[in-house]
Scaffold this motif. Structure first.
Motif, PDB file in Angstrom:
ATOM      1  N   ALA A  31      13.763  -8.067 -14.569  1.00  0.00           N
ATOM      2  CA  ALA A  31      13.324  -6.743 -15.032  1.00  0.00           C
ATOM      3  C   ALA A  31      12.027  -6.805 -15.819  1.00  0.00           C
ATOM      4  CB  ALA A  31      14.412  -6.093 -15.886  1.00  0.00           C
ATOM      5  N   HIS A  33       9.426  -8.587 -15.196  1.00  0.00           N
ATOM      6  CA  HIS A  33       8.223  -8.658 -14.368  1.00  0.00           C
ATOM      7  C   HIS A  33       8.261  -7.729 -13.167  1.00  0.00           C
ATOM      8  CE1 HIS A  33      10.212 -11.493 -11.482  1.00  0.00           C
ATOM      9  NE2 HIS A  33      10.808 -11.922 -12.564  1.00  0.00           N
ATOM     10  N   THR A  34       9.367  -6.990 -12.981  1.00  0.00           N
ATOM     11  CA  THR A  34       9.393  -5.984 -11.911  1.00  0.00           C
ATOM     12  C   THR A  34       9.222  -4.586 -12.483  1.00  0.00           C
ATOM     13  OG1 THR A  34      11.817  -5.986 -12.004  1.00  0.00           O
ATOM     14  CG2 THR A  34      10.765  -7.400 -10.337  1.00  0.00           C
ATOM     15  N   GLU A  35      10.099  -4.209 -13.428  1.00  0.00           N
ATOM     16  CA  GLU A  35      10.045  -2.873 -14.018  1.00  0.00           C
ATOM     17  C   GLU A  35      10.114  -2.958 -15.543  1.00  0.00           C
ATOM     18  OE1 GLU A  35       9.494  -0.111 -12.507  1.00  0.00           O
ATOM     19  OE2 GLU A  35       9.614  -0.838 -10.441  1.00  0.00           O
ATOM     20  N   GLN A  37       8.559  -1.374 -17.962  1.00  0.00           N
ATOM     21  CA  GLN A  37       8.591  -0.120 -18.711  1.00  0.00           C
ATOM     22  C   GLN A  37       9.965   0.526 -18.666  1.00  0.00           C
ATOM     23  OE1 GLN A  37       6.396   0.526 -20.792  1.00  0.00           O
ATOM     24  NE2 GLN A  37       4.890  -0.960 -20.077  1.00  0.00           N
ATOM     25  N   ALA A  38      10.661   0.420 -17.540  1.00  0.00           N
ATOM     26  CA  ALA A  38      12.033   0.930 -17.463  1.00  0.00           C
ATOM     27  C   ALA A  38      12.932   0.157 -18.419  1.00  0.00           C
ATOM     28  CB  ALA A  38      12.549   0.823 -16.029  1.00  0.00           C
ATOM     29  N   GLU A 296      -1.218   0.609 -19.667  1.00  0.00           N
ATOM     30  CA  GLU A 296       0.035   0.634 -18.907  1.00  0.00           C
ATOM     31  C   GLU A 296       0.539  -0.758 -18.511  1.00  0.00           C
ATOM     32  OE1 GLU A 296       1.525   3.478 -18.586  1.00  0.00           O
ATOM     33  OE2 GLU A 296      -0.127   4.714 -19.310  1.00  0.00           O
ATOM     34  N   GLU A 297      -0.359  -1.717 -18.324  1.00  0.00           N
ATOM     35  CA  GLU A 297       0.033  -3.048 -17.848  1.00  0.00           C
ATOM     36  C   GLU A 297      -0.730  -4.126 -18.606  1.00  0.00           C
ATOM     37  OE1 GLU A 297       1.552  -2.896 -13.422  1.00  0.00           O
ATOM     38  OE2 GLU A 297      -0.617  -2.668 -13.490  1.00  0.00           O
ATOM     39  N   LYS A 399       4.436  -3.197  -1.895  1.00  0.00           N
ATOM     40  CA  LYS A 399       5.761  -3.531  -2.411  1.00  0.00           C
ATOM     41  C   LYS A 399       6.051  -5.030  -2.342  1.00  0.00           C
ATOM     42  CE  LYS A 399       8.067  -2.585   2.013  1.00  0.00           C
ATOM     43  NZ  LYS A 399       8.352  -4.014   2.298  1.00  0.00           N
ATOM     44  N   ARG A 403       4.868 -10.361  -9.066  1.00  0.00           N
ATOM     45  CA  ARG A 403       4.379 -10.588 -10.425  1.00  0.00           C
ATOM     46  C   ARG A 403       4.751 -11.986 -10.895  1.00  0.00           C
ATOM     47  NH1 ARG A 403       0.846  -6.650 -12.440  1.00  0.00           N
ATOM     48  NH2 ARG A 403       1.514  -4.608 -11.716  1.00  0.00           N
ATOM     49  N   ARG A 410       1.730 -10.287 -18.137  1.00  0.00           N
ATOM     50  CA  ARG A 410       1.826  -9.352 -17.010  1.00  0.00           C
ATOM     51  C   ARG A 410       0.682  -9.649 -16.054  1.00  0.00           C
ATOM     52  NH1 ARG A 410       5.348  -6.221 -14.238  1.00  0.00           N
ATOM     53  NH2 ARG A 410       4.531  -4.174 -13.663  1.00  0.00           N
TER      54      ARG A 410
END
Length: 429
Positions: A31, A33-35, A37-38, A296-297, A399, A403, A410
């Protein structure tokens, strides 16, 4: 500069009483390195702005994800200094703990000192960086970026991480500190081995230090117009070890973060329509994409660290003396409370650069001259690449981009692209 997912054996007695009230969040897993912020949104909902976390090996720490709380920590260098010697977990840390290169041990460099000693190193390092001519920096960036593009432009395909974004910053930095280009290429390989954190990392660290010690000897005998010579000319006395460690800190800190800034910005321009105009030569959108990444990143998502001098309260949490406090720069930049209060809205692209925390904040932030050098390297590199290869497009579906598996950094593992083959600069002359 290491792989945070190589776990050491859990330490006995490594728990923190302050964490007993709520289960700590492991700083590992896909999580991050994929999502991320979630994941940060979930953390805010469950824990608030200061999160109990667990480092690989079972060691406790606090992750600050609230913008105001992070600002509070970084503004108070007396209460939360960057003094790793304060850590209350040292008795449990094994010698081969994989995060040691990132956390550090007490050593006489600008990055691992605190208080008056940190300021002493800053008074020597910062003016040496500040005196670098901006026009020379840009010229170096253009020349070296062109050289890297020459190596790929006739093929029609490339990995922009391995073949452009990663080598460019270290080649430029090597020139700025005083290395000839042939040594710059080896330093690039050394830092790649360090960043990978594999079995060759310790040997690479030794080679890195050897390069810097030789450079100090060379520049003491024959000074030039470079950062090392200006450091040696400082009237305050430093040991050769201190010079070498400071040079290692300058080069290492500016390498992977700038590389990730370049590759993350290029990924954004290749995958979001809003930034497509930059591929046709627009300059404003290059800056917008770079700013978007910082908000953001952020290349540095989590920064280690700060350590509490005494028992205190932060974000409703009881912080004990010697606890590690991790700076959640990436999470703080997307804190919805500060976005609402400042009118930033849901996207960093509408805000100026000044308020983000991508370079940290306070006494131990990335020095302003280093920030300016990083921005010049990233922007110039991207502009040269887009000028030379204006029809860049992804060679794989967005897709499928992967990462780097890190909670702390990041960046992209690879950025495969294709383009129409073109001539090298040498062919055009």
């Amino acid at each position: 500069m290491t792989n945070p997912f190589l776990s050491a054996a859990p330490a006995s007695g490594g728990g923190c009483p302050a964490h007993a009230a709520s289960a700590p969040v492991p700083l590992s897993g896909p999580a991050f390195h994929t999502e991320p912020q979630a994941l940060y949104r979930s953390m805010r909902h469950s824990y608030g702005p200061v999160v109990p976390v667990e480092l690989p090996g079972g060691f406790p720490a606090w992750l600050v994800i609230g913008y105001r709380e992070l600002h509070q920590v970084t503004s108070d260098g007396e209460l939360f200094p960057r003094d790793v010697g304060l850590w209350n977990q040292w008795e449990h840390i094994p010698e081969d703990w994989p995060l040691l290169p990132m956390v550090g041990r007490p050593m006489p460099s600008i990055y691992f000192t605190a208080g008056a000693e940190h300021r002493r190193h800053s008074r020597m390092v910062v003016p040496a960086l500040e005196a670098a001519d901006p026009f020379d920096i840009r010229r170096h960036c253009e020349e070296l970026a062109d050289r890297l593009v020459d190596d790929i432009c006739a093929r029609g395909t490339a990995d922009l991480v391995a073949e452009f974004a990663e080598p460019l910053p270290v080649l430029v930095l090597a020139r700025l500190v005083g290395f000839p280009d042939d040594e710059g290429a080896d330093i690039a390989r050394v830092l790649k081995d360090l960043a990978d954190g594999g079995p060759g990392a310790q040997e690479a660290y030794g080679r890195f230090g050897a390069h810097m010690r030789r450079l100090v000897d060379v520049k003491r005998a024959a000074p030039g117009d470079d950062v090392t010579s200006r450091m040696l000319a400082d009237p305050e006395p430093f040991t050769d070890e201190e010079y070498a460690l400071d040079l290692m800190a300058i080069t290492a800190a500016g390498h992977l973060t700038t590389a990730d800034w370049i590759s993350n910005s290029l990924r954004l321009m290749l995958t979001e329509n809003e930034f497509a105009e930059s591929l046709a030569g627009g300059r404003r959108s290059v800056g917008e994409a770079m700013n978007e990444v910082l908000w953001e990143e952020s290349p540095t998502q989590i920064l280690a660290g700060r350590w509490a001098v005494r028992d205190t309260r932060l974000g409703g949490r009881d912080i004990r003396a010697g606890d590690m406090v991790l700076l959640g720069l990436g999470a703080a930049n997307t804190d919805p409370l500060v976005r609402q209060e400042t009118g930033l809205g849901g996207a960093g692209r509408h805000a100026g650069n000044g308020a983000h925390l991508a370079f940290s904040h306070g006494e131990y932030r990335c020095p302003f001259p280093a920030q300016e050098i990083a921005e010049t390297m990233a922007r110039t590199g991207i502009e040269v690449l887009l000028d030379r290869l204006p029809d860049l497009e992804l060679a794989v579906p967005a897709k499928d981009l992967v990462r780097r598996p890190s909670a702390f950094l990041r960046g992209m593992n690879a950025l495969p692209v294709r383009f129409a083959p073109v001539q090298t600069t040498g062919d055009l002359l």
